[in-house]
Design a protein around this motif. Structure first.
Motif, PDB file in Angstrom:
ATOM      1  N   ALA A 256      -7.017   8.269  -1.254  1.00 45.91           N
ATOM      2  CA  ALA A 256      -6.029   7.526  -0.460  1.00 45.91           C
ATOM      3  C   ALA A 256      -5.731   8.296   0.827  1.00 45.91           C
ATOM      4  CB  ALA A 256      -4.753   7.310  -1.275  1.00 45.91           C
TER       5      ALA A 256
ATOM      6  N   CYS B 201      -3.743   6.627   3.563  1.00 49.07           N
ATOM      7  CA  CYS B 201      -2.914   5.807   2.667  1.00 49.07           C
ATOM      8  C   CYS B 201      -2.174   6.675   1.652  1.00 49.07           C
ATOM      9  CB  CYS B 201      -3.802   4.848   1.865  1.00 49.07           C
ATOM     10  SG  CYS B 201      -4.482   3.490   2.814  1.00 49.07           S
ATOM     11  N   THR B 202      -1.227   6.072   0.958  1.00 44.91           N
ATOM     12  CA  THR B 202      -0.684   6.656  -0.257  1.00 44.91           C
ATOM     13  C   THR B 202      -0.779   5.585  -1.348  1.00 44.91           C
ATOM     14  OG1 THR B 202       1.169   7.852  -1.251  1.00 44.91           O
ATOM     15  CG2 THR B 202       1.739   6.001   0.196  1.00 44.91           C
TER      16      THR B 202
ATOM     17  N   MET C 286      -3.117   1.142  -3.001  1.00 45.23           N
ATOM     18  CA  MET C 286      -3.059   2.008  -1.817  1.00 45.23           C
ATOM     19  C   MET C 286      -2.395   1.220  -0.698  1.00 45.23           C
ATOM     20  SD  MET C 286      -6.767   3.780  -1.681  1.00 45.23           S
ATOM     21  CE  MET C 286      -7.399   4.755  -3.051  1.00 45.23           C
ATOM     22  N   ILE C 287      -1.482   1.872   0.015  1.00 45.15           N
ATOM     23  CA  ILE C 287      -0.910   1.244   1.215  1.00 45.15           C
ATOM     24  C   ILE C 287      -0.980   2.249   2.361  1.00 45.15           C
ATOM     25  CG2 ILE C 287       0.626  -0.488   0.182  1.00 45.15           C
ATOM     26  CD1 ILE C 287       2.929   1.493   0.579  1.00 45.15           C
ATOM     27  N   PRO C 288      -1.167   1.763   3.579  1.00 47.93           N
ATOM     28  CA  PRO C 288      -1.262   2.696   4.712  1.00 47.93           C
ATOM     29  C   PRO C 288       0.038   3.479   4.899  1.00 47.93           C
ATOM     30  CG  PRO C 288      -1.726   0.425   5.391  1.00 47.93           C
ATOM     31  CD  PRO C 288      -1.269   0.364   3.979  1.00 47.93           C
TER      32      PRO C 288
ATOM     33  N   HIS D 162       2.884   1.860   6.699  1.00 47.25           N
ATOM     34  CA  HIS D 162       3.686   0.768   6.127  1.00 47.25           C
ATOM     35  C   HIS D 162       5.071   1.297   5.732  1.00 47.25           C
ATOM     36  CE1 HIS D 162       5.011  -2.487   3.519  1.00 47.25           C
ATOM     37  NE2 HIS D 162       4.040  -3.220   4.029  1.00 47.25           N
TER      38      HIS D 162
ATOM     39  N   ALA E  15       5.540   3.004   2.398  1.00 45.26           N
ATOM     40  CA  ALA E  15       4.884   4.293   2.143  1.00 45.26           C
ATOM     41  C   ALA E  15       5.885   5.445   2.235  1.00 45.26           C
ATOM     42  CB  ALA E  15       3.744   4.509   3.133  1.00 45.26           C
TER      43      ALA E  15
ATOM     44  N   HIS F  89     -10.660  -0.665  -3.237  1.00 45.82           N
ATOM     45  CA  HIS F  89     -11.219   0.649  -2.956  1.00 45.82           C
ATOM     46  C   HIS F  89     -11.924   1.042  -4.257  1.00 45.82           C
ATOM     47  CE1 HIS F  89     -11.070   5.038  -3.254  1.00 45.82           C
ATOM     48  NE2 HIS F  89     -10.992   5.078  -1.941  1.00 45.82           N
TER      49      HIS F  89
ATOM     50  N   VAL G 258      -6.107  -2.374  -2.262  1.00 43.41           N
ATOM     51  CA  VAL G 258      -5.549  -1.857  -0.995  1.00 43.41           C
ATOM     52  C   VAL G 258      -4.686  -2.975  -0.426  1.00 43.41           C
ATOM     53  CG1 VAL G 258      -6.088  -0.884   1.267  1.00 43.41           C
ATOM     54  CG2 VAL G 258      -7.684  -0.519  -0.633  1.00 43.41           C
TER      55      VAL G 258
ATOM     56  N   GLU H 236      -1.925  -4.254   4.802  1.00 47.74           N
ATOM     57  CA  GLU H 236      -2.523  -4.088   6.123  1.00 47.74           C
ATOM     58  C   GLU H 236      -2.533  -5.409   6.863  1.00 47.74           C
ATOM     59  OE1 GLU H 236      -5.594  -0.473   5.720  1.00 47.74           O
ATOM     60  OE2 GLU H 236      -6.087  -2.254   4.584  1.00 47.74           O
TER      61      GLU H 236
END
Ligand code: HSE
Length: 434
Positions: free
Chosen positions: A241, A246-247, A271-273, A276, A279, A353, A431, A434
């Protein structure tokens, strides 16, 4: 005009939340009287263990017979903070039958039997309020039920479980594995001795069902919510990530389909950026990101659990219900007029992912790419790395896809597993955001 005759309140349950409700009702009695327009009096407290010392509560109010308390004829409002399905369900039904409005913090019961409870409240012309059932102190149910009642909510994405957010945040910030982070959460009191309801996503799924019903004005049952826990999330997933900027969060995601004809509700790690807003929600905090047609993007953030924070939400409901009672009115009930179908997880459009252990030899990448193409899944990025222990024979292949139906993505993974050159699927993670 101020009414002097108090509204009488029965407190059902006096644990971590109930005792805080009783304390705030006592210490803020004068303010509550002014805000409501009449005093509210704690008229009885139903408990399982009467011998337990309860500081600040008049022992003469304690009873083990909750049903008798509700039936005695003078109770206006019941606060249910027992939790679980029974006896809470029967007690709430009994309260309505006796003309008593109800404030509840019971997410499991509302997710399972919300429709029947709303119907019972409506039949008797009484209120059912439950701000505390979702995301503790965070004002969310009322903003969605009332403030956004004139708008159209298209998407809700939230971190609605503090325990799992604490664990994932620890894994992210320290590089710890799941078990190590869970042990720390348990030692600090964030995780229960049996953490199943939290880590397997059951708690979040109940909250997701409640929020989806409110957001989309449709009935969403607990069984309609797709659920995956976060026990398989590994330190390697976090490393991947991070490489993608991402986390990883355990998310409840509720979406209206693009054609507006159906909805989906799901809970799973994703996973998110890092860019965001969700996050940056750390430790045991909750946050819910709501996207509405006219309002745009809204974020609700705060403590999602704990005695005092949850009691704050209960007290807010108590004030609202008490005011309704004085006005001889009721607040909003269930709004399920759209009756939209809830689509299965396979129809959800998302990105994957996928981390594969593959043979490091000619043609493998082409074979993997063909498998994606055969399932109509378009690849966004591919990263290959020779594995030091594979000494030129094995490699790790990380593929991130474009958006595709979840059924096509999971079909791809099944097909990949069958390839001779794929030694194993190390991890799969959606993921989002986004
Ligand atoms: N166990 C829940 C959490 C408490 O961690 O958020 C509130 O449902």
């Amino acid at each position: 005009m101020m009414r002097t005759r108090p509204l009488k309140v029965a407190l059902l349950g006096c644990g971590v939340v109930g005792s805080e409700v009783a304390r705030i009702m006592t210490t803020h009695a004068d303010d509550l009287t002014q805000r409501i327009g009449a005093p509210v009096e704690l008229a009885g407290v139903a408990v399982r263990r009467p011998s337990k010392v309860r500081e600040g509560i008049d022992p003469s109010l304690i009873t083990t017979d909750a049903t008798a308390l509700l039936k005695r004829g003078d109770i206006d409002i019941a606060i249910e903070v027992i939790g679980g399905i029974e006896p809470a369900r029967t007690l709430i039904t009994t309260a309505f039958e006796h003309g008593i409005s109800v404030v509840s913090a019971n997410k499991a019961l509302l997710a399972q039997d919300g429709a029947a409870l709303h119907a019972a409240a409506e039949q008797q012309g009484r209120d059912l309020y439950y701000e505390a059932a979702v995301a503790g102190a965070i004002p969310l149910v009322r903003p969605m039920r009332e403030s956004l009642a004139g708008d159209k909510i298209n998407r809700v994405m939230g971190i609605v479980n503090g325990t799992t957010n604490f664990i994932l945040d620890k894994m992210d910030s320290t590089g710890a594995g799941y078990q190590e982070a869970l042990d720390e959460a348990t030692a600090l009191g964030y995780a229960e001795a049996d953490p199943t309801a939290d880590v397997e996503g059951y708690d979040a799924a109940a909250k997701a069902a409640i929020l989806a019903g409110i957001a989309f004005h449709t009935r969403v049952r607990l069984d309609d919510v797709y659920r995956e826990g976060m026990t398989e999330v590994s330190a390697a997933d976090f490393a991947s990530a991070k490489r993608m900027g991402c986390t990883i969060k355990l998310l409840a995601i509720l979406e209206r389909a693009a054609d507006g004809e159906s909805v989906t509700a799901r809970v799973h790690p994703a996973m998110i950026p890092l860019s965001h807003p969700l996050a940056s929600v750390r430790e045991a905090y909750n946050a819910v990101f709501v996207e509405a047609e006219a309002a745009g993007r809204l974020m609700f953030y705060g403590p999602g659990a704990g005695g005092a924070p949850t009691a704050s939400a209960v007290l807010g409901d108590l004030v609202a219900v008490a005011r309704n009672k004085l006005a001889e009115a009721t607040g909003p009930g269930e709004s399920a007029y759209t009756q939209l179908p809830v689509s299965p997880m396979g129809d959800v459009v998302t990105r994957y992912h996928i981390s594969l252990d593959v043979a490091d030899k000619p043609g493998v990448l082409a074979q993997v790419a063909t498998t994606f193409a055969e399932h109509g899944v378009s690849i966004d990025t591919v990263r290959q790395q020779g594995r030091p222990d594979g000494v030129g024979k094995e490699a790790s292949l990380v593929v991130v896809t474009h958006r595709a139906a979840d059924a096509a993505l999971s079909g791809t993974v099944e097909a990949l597993r069958k390839l001779d050159t794929v030694r194993g699927v190390a991890s799969i993670m959606r993921v989002e955001g986004e």
